[in-house]
Design an enzyme around this catalytic site. Sequence first.
Site, PDB file in Angstrom:
ATOM      1  N   THR A 125      31.264  26.008  79.223  1.00 13.86           N
ATOM      2  CA  THR A 125      31.004  27.324  78.401  1.00 13.86           C
ATOM      3  C   THR A 125      29.814  27.071  77.750  1.00 13.86           C
ATOM      4  O   THR A 125      29.056  26.273  77.407  1.00 13.86           O
ATOM      5  CB  THR A 125      31.943  27.031  77.157  1.00 13.86           C
ATOM      6  OG1 THR A 125      31.707  28.232  76.260  1.00 13.86           O
ATOM      7  CG2 THR A 125      32.168  25.569  76.509  1.00 13.86           C
ATOM      8  N   ASP A 126      29.282  28.406  77.583  1.00 14.05           N
ATOM      9  CA  ASP A 126      27.832  28.513  76.732  1.00 14.05           C
ATOM     10  C   ASP A 126      27.834  27.992  75.421  1.00 14.05           C
ATOM     11  O   ASP A 126      26.937  27.732  74.822  1.00 14.05           O
ATOM     12  CB  ASP A 126      27.535  29.959  76.547  1.00 14.05           C
ATOM     13  CG  ASP A 126      28.304  31.097  75.968  1.00 14.05           C
ATOM     14  OD1 ASP A 126      29.444  30.351  75.419  1.00 14.05           O
ATOM     15  OD2 ASP A 126      28.082  32.190  75.563  1.00 14.05           O
ATOM     16  N   GLU A 127      29.120  27.689  74.823  1.00 16.02           N
ATOM     17  CA  GLU A 127      29.420  27.104  73.442  1.00 16.02           C
ATOM     18  C   GLU A 127      28.580  25.693  73.632  1.00 16.02           C
ATOM     19  O   GLU A 127      28.348  25.373  72.267  1.00 16.02           O
ATOM     20  CB  GLU A 127      30.661  27.232  72.876  1.00 16.02           C
ATOM     21  CG  GLU A 127      31.292  28.489  72.902  1.00 16.02           C
ATOM     22  CD  GLU A 127      32.275  28.622  71.772  1.00 16.02           C
ATOM     23  OE1 GLU A 127      32.871  27.794  71.104  1.00 16.02           O
ATOM     24  OE2 GLU A 127      33.098  29.631  72.068  1.00 16.02           O
ATOM     25  N   TYR A 150      35.893  21.908  69.587  1.00 21.18           N
ATOM     26  CA  TYR A 150      35.934  22.346  70.994  1.00 21.18           C
ATOM     27  C   TYR A 150      34.648  22.456  71.821  1.00 21.18           C
ATOM     28  O   TYR A 150      34.603  21.770  72.761  1.00 21.18           O
ATOM     29  CB  TYR A 150      36.396  23.834  70.947  1.00 21.18           C
ATOM     30  CG  TYR A 150      36.265  24.532  72.228  1.00 21.18           C
ATOM     31  CD1 TYR A 150      37.036  24.302  73.239  1.00 21.18           C
ATOM     32  CD2 TYR A 150      35.497  25.521  72.297  1.00 21.18           C
ATOM     33  CE1 TYR A 150      36.967  24.879  74.547  1.00 21.18           C
ATOM     34  CE2 TYR A 150      35.056  26.329  73.434  1.00 21.18           C
ATOM     35  CZ  TYR A 150      35.902  25.970  74.537  1.00 21.18           C
ATOM     36  OH  TYR A 150      35.629  26.587  75.777  1.00 21.18           O
ATOM     37  N   LYS A 154      33.534  19.960  75.200  1.00 20.99           N
ATOM     38  CA  LYS A 154      33.263  20.460  76.503  1.00 20.99           C
ATOM     39  C   LYS A 154      31.750  19.868  76.890  1.00 20.99           C
ATOM     40  O   LYS A 154      31.417  19.802  77.891  1.00 20.99           O
ATOM     41  CB  LYS A 154      33.047  22.061  76.557  1.00 20.99           C
ATOM     42  CG  LYS A 154      34.510  22.565  76.074  1.00 20.99           C
ATOM     43  CD  LYS A 154      35.251  22.762  77.441  1.00 20.99           C
ATOM     44  CE  LYS A 154      34.917  23.376  78.684  1.00 20.99           C
ATOM     45  NZ  LYS A 154      35.879  23.290  79.691  1.00 20.99           N
TER      46      LYS A 154
HETATM   47  P1  NAD Z   1      43.306  29.004  78.409  1.00 21.96           P
HETATM   48  O1  NAD Z   1      43.479  28.322  77.036  1.00 21.96           O
HETATM   49  O2  NAD Z   1      43.977  30.414  78.563  1.00 21.96           O
HETATM   50  O3  NAD Z   1      44.063  28.250  79.529  1.00 21.96           O
HETATM   51  C1  NAD Z   1      44.076  26.929  79.575  1.00 21.96           C
HETATM   52  C2  NAD Z   1      45.114  26.360  80.577  1.00 21.96           C
HETATM   53  O4  NAD Z   1      44.980  24.977  80.738  1.00 21.96           O
HETATM   54  C3  NAD Z   1      46.645  26.686  80.391  1.00 21.96           C
HETATM   55  O5  NAD Z   1      47.302  27.118  81.465  1.00 21.96           O
HETATM   56  C4  NAD Z   1      47.037  25.154  79.999  1.00 21.96           C
HETATM   57  O6  NAD Z   1      48.497  25.029  80.326  1.00 21.96           O
HETATM   58  C5  NAD Z   1      46.253  24.322  80.786  1.00 21.96           C
HETATM   59  N1  NAD Z   1      46.234  23.019  80.235  1.00 21.96           N
HETATM   60  C6  NAD Z   1      45.736  22.557  78.908  1.00 21.96           C
HETATM   61  N2  NAD Z   1      45.660  21.375  78.924  1.00 21.96           N
HETATM   62  C7  NAD Z   1      46.030  20.722  80.045  1.00 21.96           C
HETATM   63  C8  NAD Z   1      45.998  19.517  80.831  1.00 21.96           C
HETATM   64  N3  NAD Z   1      45.674  18.497  80.118  1.00 21.96           N
HETATM   65  N4  NAD Z   1      46.486  19.257  81.947  1.00 21.96           N
HETATM   66  C9  NAD Z   1      46.594  20.342  82.570  1.00 21.96           C
HETATM   67  N5  NAD Z   1      46.353  21.688  82.302  1.00 21.96           N
HETATM   68  C10 NAD Z   1      46.187  21.917  81.076  1.00 21.96           C
HETATM   69  O7  NAD Z   1      41.977  28.986  78.682  1.00 21.96           O
HETATM   70  P2  NAD Z   1      40.883  29.822  79.526  1.00 21.96           P
HETATM   71  O8  NAD Z   1      40.359  30.760  78.425  1.00 21.96           O
HETATM   72  O9  NAD Z   1      41.295  30.443  80.402  1.00 21.96           O
HETATM   73  O10 NAD Z   1      39.738  28.866  79.705  1.00 21.96           O
HETATM   74  C11 NAD Z   1      39.674  28.051  80.911  1.00 21.96           C
HETATM   75  C12 NAD Z   1      38.250  27.373  81.003  1.00 21.96           C
HETATM   76  O11 NAD Z   1      37.395  28.314  80.976  1.00 21.96           O
HETATM   77  C13 NAD Z   1      38.307  26.240  79.860  1.00 21.96           C
HETATM   78  O12 NAD Z   1      37.885  25.050  80.534  1.00 21.96           O
HETATM   79  C14 NAD Z   1      37.357  27.000  78.965  1.00 21.96           C
HETATM   80  O13 NAD Z   1      36.668  26.097  78.182  1.00 21.96           O
HETATM   81  C15 NAD Z   1      36.464  27.700  79.852  1.00 21.96           C
HETATM   82  N6  NAD Z   1      35.554  28.592  79.355  1.00 21.96           N
HETATM   83  C16 NAD Z   1      36.536  29.916  78.835  1.00 21.96           C
HETATM   84  C17 NAD Z   1      35.834  31.141  78.244  1.00 21.96           C
HETATM   85  C18 NAD Z   1      36.523  32.365  77.534  1.00 21.96           C
HETATM   86  O14 NAD Z   1      35.945  33.131  76.992  1.00 21.96           O
HETATM   87  N7  NAD Z   1      37.851  32.099  77.520  1.00 21.96           N
HETATM   88  C19 NAD Z   1      34.331  31.225  78.540  1.00 21.96           C
HETATM   89  C20 NAD Z   1      33.690  30.191  79.068  1.00 21.96           C
HETATM   90  C21 NAD Z   1      34.465  28.913  79.526  1.00 21.96           C
HETATM   91  O1  TDX Z   2      40.888  36.976  64.593  1.00 23.97           O
HETATM   92  C1  TDX Z   2      39.774  36.706  64.865  1.00 23.97           C
HETATM   93  N1  TDX Z   2      38.827  37.401  64.318  1.00 23.97           N
HETATM   94  C2  TDX Z   2      37.335  37.182  64.515  1.00 23.97           C
HETATM   95  O2  TDX Z   2      36.467  37.967  63.852  1.00 23.97           O
HETATM   96  C3  TDX Z   2      39.297  36.043  66.021  1.00 23.97           C
HETATM   97  C4  TDX Z   2      40.157  35.284  66.970  1.00 23.97           C
HETATM   98  C5  TDX Z   2      37.993  35.749  66.164  1.00 23.97           C
HETATM   99  N2  TDX Z   2      36.901  36.338  65.459  1.00 23.97           N
HETATM  100  C6  TDX Z   2      35.650  36.258  66.024  1.00 23.97           C
HETATM  101  C7  TDX Z   2      34.921  34.788  65.950  1.00 23.97           C
HETATM  102  C8  TDX Z   2      34.007  34.779  67.269  1.00 23.97           C
HETATM  103  O3  TDX Z   2      32.753  35.184  66.659  1.00 23.97           O
HETATM  104  O4  TDX Z   2      35.352  36.842  67.266  1.00 23.97           O
HETATM  105  C9  TDX Z   2      34.409  36.112  67.918  1.00 23.97           C
HETATM  106  C10 TDX Z   2      35.292  35.671  69.357  1.00 23.97           C
HETATM  107  O5  TDX Z   2      36.234  34.590  68.747  1.00 23.97           O
HETATM  108  P1  TDX Z   2      37.184  33.870  70.015  1.00 23.97           P
HETATM  109  O6  TDX Z   2      37.872  35.160  70.767  1.00 23.97           O
HETATM  110  O7  TDX Z   2      37.854  33.186  69.214  1.00 23.97           O
HETATM  111  O8  TDX Z   2      36.257  33.317  70.951  1.00 23.97           O
HETATM  112  P2  TDX Z   2      34.999  32.288  70.703  1.00 23.97           P
HETATM  113  O9  TDX Z   2      35.121  31.433  69.524  1.00 23.97           O
HETATM  114  O10 TDX Z   2      33.583  33.194  71.031  1.00 23.97           O
HETATM  115  O11 TDX Z   2      35.214  31.273  72.197  1.00 23.97           O
HETATM  116  C11 TDX Z   2      35.434  31.994  73.367  1.00 23.97           C
HETATM  117  O12 TDX Z   2      34.248  31.962  74.047  1.00 23.97           O
HETATM  118  C12 TDX Z   2      33.880  30.848  74.671  1.00 23.97           C
HETATM  119  C13 TDX Z   2      36.689  31.011  74.120  1.00 23.97           C
HETATM  120  O13 TDX Z   2      37.881  30.744  73.160  1.00 23.97           O
HETATM  121  C14 TDX Z   2      36.039  29.793  74.584  1.00 23.97           C
HETATM  122  O14 TDX Z   2      37.431  29.149  75.239  1.00 23.97           O
HETATM  123  C15 TDX Z   2      34.959  29.890  75.124  1.00 23.97           C
HETATM  124  O15 TDX Z   2      34.193  28.660  75.707  1.00 23.97           O
END
Ligand code: NAD
Ligand code: TDX
Length: 343
Positions: A125-127, A150, A154
């Site tokens: 992730t970019d985070e 988190y 990562k």
């Molecule tokens: P999510 O939380 O929707 O899904 C995570 C999945 O992983 C779930 O199905 C969960 O059951 C499974 N899981 C959790 N722990 C596990 C374990 N120990 N073994 C096997 N499975 C397990 O997450 P997402 O938003 O789909 O993110 C997927 C990946 O992408 C993550 O690695 C996250 O860091 C990365 N990512 C997410 C975003 C975003 O905006 N959501 C952006 C950049 C990177």
């Molecule tokens: O209720 C809310 N109110 C609010 O203001 C929530 C849930 C979030 N926020 C803000 C926090 C962040 O600035 O919105 C922005 C986005 O929040 P999230 O959806 O929780 O995402 P973020 O914390 O940016 O992280 C996401 O992007 C990078 C994913 O959850 C991560 O898994 C990924 O790596």
Amino acid sequence: MRVMITGGLGFIGSQMIRFLLDTISDIQIINVDALTYAGNLANLQDYEHDPRYRWVHAAIGDKAQIEPVMSEGAIDLIMNFAAESHVDRSIYSGAPFVATNVLGAEILVELARAYRVPRFLQVSTDEVYGSLGTEGLFSETSPLNPNSPYSASKAAADLLILAAFRTHGQDVVITRCSNNYGPYQFPEKLIPLFITNGLEGRSWPLYGDGQNVRDWLHVTDHVRALWEVAQHGKPGQVYNIGGHNEKSNREVAESLADILQLPYDVITPVPDRLGHDRRYAIDAQKITKELGWQSQTTWEQGLRETVQWYRDHESWWKAIKSGAYREYYEKQYGPSRKDSPEA
Ligand code: NAD
Ligand code: TDX
């Protein structure tokens, strides 16, 4: 080709599996997912009878659960999506994040090496780069400077995976994407939380001054990028993925209110997230120049379609919000598989 996808019952992993099954006829997918609160079998319901697809209920940090899958037969590629992914949850307890995101990733990369899996792709992730001020972009050479448990977990995984390349010459690639949005995103994240709250007549908790900025990318653009990196990325390299689509959280909220035809007073300022990163923005030149990838979905179209998807799939998110789906799955499949007895 046999591909192991971990975390394939989550938001992005399920979209990856859908993309692969829809575009490649000669593919076998093994989806290793522990079915935590964020995993949902409904995300891939349309594919559960596809003979090219199989779900294995296992946790990546548990060698005894993963090894039998590895020893079944040659796996050509592992794509590791499995993670604890919600920043807010990590603030209050980092331990599950370390168990899955760090230890789980290390155990998986070690097993990939032991079983000679030709390529390991880590979905990062970019985070990991931390927070930007008003100017600048994250490039692949920006220092790692994570702020939440988190993002720290990562970043730790990224370093361990790069260590596997440097120490053993193992073929690994890492991707670092910006914030995703689209169908099947768990309604704890900003966009699906606000849409579903809006459809239920609830208010929208906007953290702090609402001026934190995220660089939004549609999930289908992310999975296309991941497939480019899986096929053509160079071993040991990191690829940033982003849509050049920076929006403040207030702008996102107002756009959603416009689409849902809600007054802006649905947006309710609440106390800020602890350690809230101010701004993320990605320089995606490397993946564009080396692999020819570009985002395709415009923000306006992507956001409208996402709102429509949540309107059309009320039973999907209502079951999650009511907790009914978890009760049902726990009855069917038992509780989440744990990474280790201590986790
Ligand atoms: P999510 O939380 O929707 O899904 C995570 C999945 O992983 C779930 O199905 C969960 O059951 C499974 N899981 C959790 N722990 C596990 C374990 N120990 N073994 C096997 N499975 C397990 O997450 P997402 O938003 O789909 O993110 C997927 C990946 O992408 C993550 O690695 C996250 O860091 C990365 N990512 C997410 C975003 C975003 O905006 N959501 C952006 C950049 C990177
Ligand atoms: O209720 C809310 N109110 C609010 O203001 C929530 C849930 C979030 N926020 C803000 C926090 C962040 O600035 O919105 C922005 C986005 O929040 P999230 O959806 O929780 O995402 P973020 O914390 O940016 O992280 C996401 O992007 C990078 C994913 O959850 C991560 O898994 C990924 O790596």
